[in-house]
Scaffold this active site. Structure first.
Site, PDB file in Angstrom:
ATOM      1  N   LYS A 170       6.332 -22.121  32.553  1.00  0.00           N
ATOM      2  CA  LYS A 170       5.069 -22.435  33.223  1.00  0.00           C
ATOM      3  C   LYS A 170       4.063 -21.321  32.970  1.00  0.00           C
ATOM      4  CE  LYS A 170       4.156 -21.860  37.722  1.00  0.00           C
ATOM      5  NZ  LYS A 170       2.798 -21.233  37.798  1.00  0.00           N
ATOM      6  N   LYS A 219      -4.084 -26.692  37.740  1.00  0.00           N
ATOM      7  CA  LYS A 219      -4.461 -27.383  38.983  1.00  0.00           C
ATOM      8  C   LYS A 219      -5.942 -27.771  39.006  1.00  0.00           C
ATOM      9  CE  LYS A 219      -1.080 -24.791  41.792  1.00  0.00           C
ATOM     10  NZ  LYS A 219      -0.688 -23.728  40.839  1.00  0.00           N
ATOM     11  N   ASP A 266     -12.116 -31.046  40.272  1.00  0.00           N
ATOM     12  CA  ASP A 266     -13.572 -31.030  40.102  1.00  0.00           C
ATOM     13  C   ASP A 266     -14.027 -32.488  40.057  1.00  0.00           C
ATOM     14  OD1 ASP A 266     -16.268 -30.231  39.341  1.00  0.00           O
ATOM     15  OD2 ASP A 266     -15.386 -28.381  38.572  1.00  0.00           O
ATOM     16  N   ARG A 275       9.763 -15.650  40.805  1.00  0.00           N
ATOM     17  CA  ARG A 275      10.311 -14.322  41.057  1.00  0.00           C
ATOM     18  C   ARG A 275      11.822 -14.226  41.072  1.00  0.00           C
ATOM     19  NH1 ARG A 275       5.930 -13.461  45.763  1.00  0.00           N
ATOM     20  NH2 ARG A 275       6.090 -15.738  45.620  1.00  0.00           N
ATOM     21  N   THR A 282       3.328 -25.020  48.378  1.00  0.00           N
ATOM     22  CA  THR A 282       4.518 -24.671  49.154  1.00  0.00           C
ATOM     23  C   THR A 282       4.271 -23.495  50.092  1.00  0.00           C
ATOM     24  OG1 THR A 282       5.308 -23.383  47.257  1.00  0.00           O
ATOM     25  CG2 THR A 282       6.193 -25.613  47.534  1.00  0.00           C
ATOM     26  N   ASP A 332      -0.182 -24.929  34.143  1.00  0.00           N
ATOM     27  CA  ASP A 332      -0.403 -25.129  35.579  1.00  0.00           C
ATOM     28  C   ASP A 332      -1.777 -24.580  35.978  1.00  0.00           C
ATOM     29  OD1 ASP A 332      -0.043 -25.440  38.344  1.00  0.00           O
ATOM     30  OD2 ASP A 332       1.075 -23.556  38.527  1.00  0.00           O
TER      31      ASP A 332
END
Length: 242
Positions: free
Chosen positions: A33, A62, A65, A212, A120, A60
């Site tokens: 990603k 997102k 608009d 992570r 999340t 990614d």
């Protein structure tokens, strides 16, 4: 097919390429990603570089608009040959339809297109107080997912805790791409709605996005392989990959 996507949330091309060098000898190259931090720092060339190394890419960004702007932007992104990209479902059905139209190439091919439902890091309390959305979070997420399905998208980003709700609402073939993954013995960090790779498999996630727990691990390759063992092959709570 289930797969693990490694969130390469690095701030420079040198950092991410150095990280991916660790996987050079791996038979299974991670699905990667590329998020806003890396893309805005290194630009589209980093997508081309990682793709040339044989990795599949989830871009990614997102997008959110007006429909015409999103359509034109998706047309640009479609030329990068990524495998998956996304928009915010809150941009409306019209915006998502425009995104799909822009992403589809003249020969009819396109990457997978998914929509973010709720991040999340967003709790139901924050959704109510900050966003003034006065509905249960599961109801909001399944409604957004149904809008994405109506617009012709392939699936949504949701927490693994809502993956089964999305499947019930939109069908088993509608993709649930789920971040918020942590090993049972790891810290939650800034995530709120989280679960383990093994539990995400049980709930019905098609892809898990892991940052992570892999990128900050002492041995990222072993951590990635542990994710694959738990999520793809269902070997729960493996401490090390075989």
């Amino acid at each position: 097919m289930r797969d693990v996507i490694v969130a390469c949330d690095f701030s420079s091309a040198s950092e991410v390429l150095s990280f991916l060098d660790r996987f050079a000898s791996c038979e299974r190259k991670p699905f990667v990603k590329i998020g806003m931090e890396l893309y805005y720092s290194a630009g589209p060339q980093i997508v081309r570089e990682i793709k040339a190394r044989g990795h599949r890419i989830f871009l990614d960004l997102k997008l959110h608009d007006i429909p015409n702007t999103v359509k034109k932007t998706m047309k640009v992104l479609s030329a990068l040959d990524v495998d998956m990209t996304n928009v915010h479902a809150s941009g409306t059905v019209d915006m998502m339809r425009a995104a799909l139209e822009g992403l589809t190439r003249e020969d009819g091919t396109r990457p997978l297109l998914i929509a973010v439902t709720q991040l999340t890091s967003t709790s139901e309390e924050r959704m109510r107080t900050d966003l003034l959305i006065d509905r249960p979070i599961g109801e909001v997420i399944t409604h957004y997912a149904d809008n994405a399905r109506e617009a012709g998208l392939d699936g949504v980003v949701c927490s693994p805790l809502e993956a089964s709700l999305v499947k019930e609402k939109c069908g088993k073939d509608f993709l649930a791409v789920t971040p918020g993954i942590r090993f049972k013995d790891a810290a939650a960090d800034d995530q709120v709605r989280i679960t383990t790779p093994a539990r995400a498999r049980e709930i019905g996630s098609d892809y898990i996005v892991v940052g992570r727990p892999v990128t900050a691990a002492p041995d990222p390759v072993s951590a990635y392989e542990r994710c694959v063992e738990e999520f793809v092959y269902g070997k729960e709570d493996c401490q090390t990959a075989p």
